[in-house]
Design an enzyme around this catalytic site. Sequence first.
Site, PDB file in Angstrom:
ATOM      1  CD  GLU A  46     -52.116 -59.954   9.371  1.00  0.00           C
ATOM      2  OE1 GLU A  46     -51.430 -59.646   8.389  1.00  0.00           O
ATOM      3  OE2 GLU A  46     -53.344 -59.813   9.404  1.00  0.00           O
ATOM      4  N   GLY A  58     -56.588 -62.190   1.390  1.00  0.00           N
ATOM      5  CA  GLY A  58     -57.719 -61.595   0.677  1.00  0.00           C
ATOM      6  C   GLY A  58     -57.318 -61.012  -0.679  1.00  0.00           C
ATOM      7  CB  ILE A  60     -63.739 -53.935  -0.191  1.00  0.00           C
ATOM      8  CG1 ILE A  60     -62.406 -53.547  -0.855  1.00  0.00           C
ATOM      9  CG2 ILE A  60     -63.779 -55.441   0.093  1.00  0.00           C
ATOM     10  CD1 ILE A  60     -61.155 -53.829  -0.042  1.00  0.00           C
ATOM     11  CG  HIS A 119     -53.449 -60.185   5.462  1.00  0.00           C
ATOM     12  ND1 HIS A 119     -53.100 -59.141   6.278  1.00  0.00           N
ATOM     13  CD2 HIS A 119     -54.121 -59.617   4.414  1.00  0.00           C
ATOM     14  CE1 HIS A 119     -53.511 -58.000   5.752  1.00  0.00           C
ATOM     15  NE2 HIS A 119     -54.152 -58.268   4.623  1.00  0.00           N
ATOM     16  N   GLY A 167     -67.643 -48.907   1.614  1.00  0.00           N
ATOM     17  CA  GLY A 167     -66.766 -48.369   0.575  1.00  0.00           C
ATOM     18  C   GLY A 167     -66.732 -49.328  -0.605  1.00  0.00           C
ATOM     19  CB  THR A 177     -61.627 -59.849   4.341  1.00  0.00           C
ATOM     20  OG1 THR A 177     -62.740 -58.987   4.094  1.00  0.00           O
ATOM     21  CG2 THR A 177     -62.044 -61.299   4.225  1.00  0.00           C
ATOM     22  CB  SER A 178     -61.081 -54.861   6.988  1.00  0.00           C
ATOM     23  OG  SER A 178     -61.634 -55.176   8.235  1.00  0.00           O
ATOM     24  NE  ARG A 179     -54.351 -53.572   7.138  1.00  0.00           N
ATOM     25  CZ  ARG A 179     -54.390 -53.929   5.855  1.00  0.00           C
ATOM     26  NH1 ARG A 179     -55.154 -54.938   5.472  1.00  0.00           N
ATOM     27  NH2 ARG A 179     -53.665 -53.304   4.952  1.00  0.00           N
TER      28      ARG A 179
END
Length: 329
Positions: free
Chosen positions: A264, A288, A151, A286, A149, A233-235
């Site tokens: 988190e 990013g 990113i 987190h 996508g 760096t997504s989830r």
Amino acid sequence: MVPIVCVTLKEYQKAKSIFDSCKELKFIPADLQEHLLAETIKSHKASAAVLGVDQYKDELYTALPKGGIILRFGVGHDGVDKKRATEAGLFVTNTPGALDDSVAEHAILLMGSLARQIPQHYSNMRSSQWQPSLGYELRGKNLLVVGCGKIGSKVASIASFGFGMKVIGYDTQPLNHKEASRFGFAQLIESLDEGIKQADFISLHIPSIPATRKFVSLKFLQMMKSSAYIINTSRGPIVDENALYDIISSGKIAGAGIDVFENEPYVPINTSKDLRNLPNVVLTPHVGSSTIEACDRMAECVIKNLVAYFQKNREQMDIVNKEILKVKK
Ligand code: GLV
């Protein structure tokens, strides 16, 4: 009267000057804990709440009145229960595009930190140890981008045009090869396993949904080269953190750069498998999307969504629970 909007304190502080200078709306900072946020919403009779990445499962959906709005200060909306929001007659919006550059840059920087062992060198220098060691160039290495996508495509562009990496793309959605080559993808593959086996670096850019839970499983990690690194760096929930610990600690992959976690703030799922105890990982909390530029853009997009919401201009809103439009006809 100027409408009141509750915004979690963390997000308010990230773009205070933009929120404070908005003349059309009054932003009230609120605690991010759900029951306290709900109290603030109710006490101000607010119909709008701006939230970060945290999980909201309960009081939020009854604190806002029917027809109200939940605005993600950010893109991923896995922390918001869209079904519950729609049932409660609430709009949910996000800020698409606002953080793509920041997250893509962070993924690349984690990759560079791993390749050149920057955290280890810095830590040695601070303890007065002069320990030069050999790293790797990125040029010519294979990077597998999982999720092509916005990113993932930015990561591909920087890696390919900036560092001369060979970027391979994988996505579950059909991809346009011509489009992809403009972003620097050298190849798009249908077999994820093939991509994993070839990769020197893997960067993850897929959302957290039930189907992607533990997408990076022990089997996935076992297919990686022993010299390869993985970057997330997504989830957090898309990676099996215990399996990641096992595979790195047994030397079966070279290491990982991780910005997002199952819990988190980070708490290991299994206390004996704490990623912080591994030397060859780079961990960040987190961040990013935590740049001044991205936060300003996110705040501006939140305001755009709010203005459109109060003007009932639905086309201008970045609605993620589209079903609400059917309910609201
Ligand atoms: C950050 O991770 C976001 O999705 O907003």
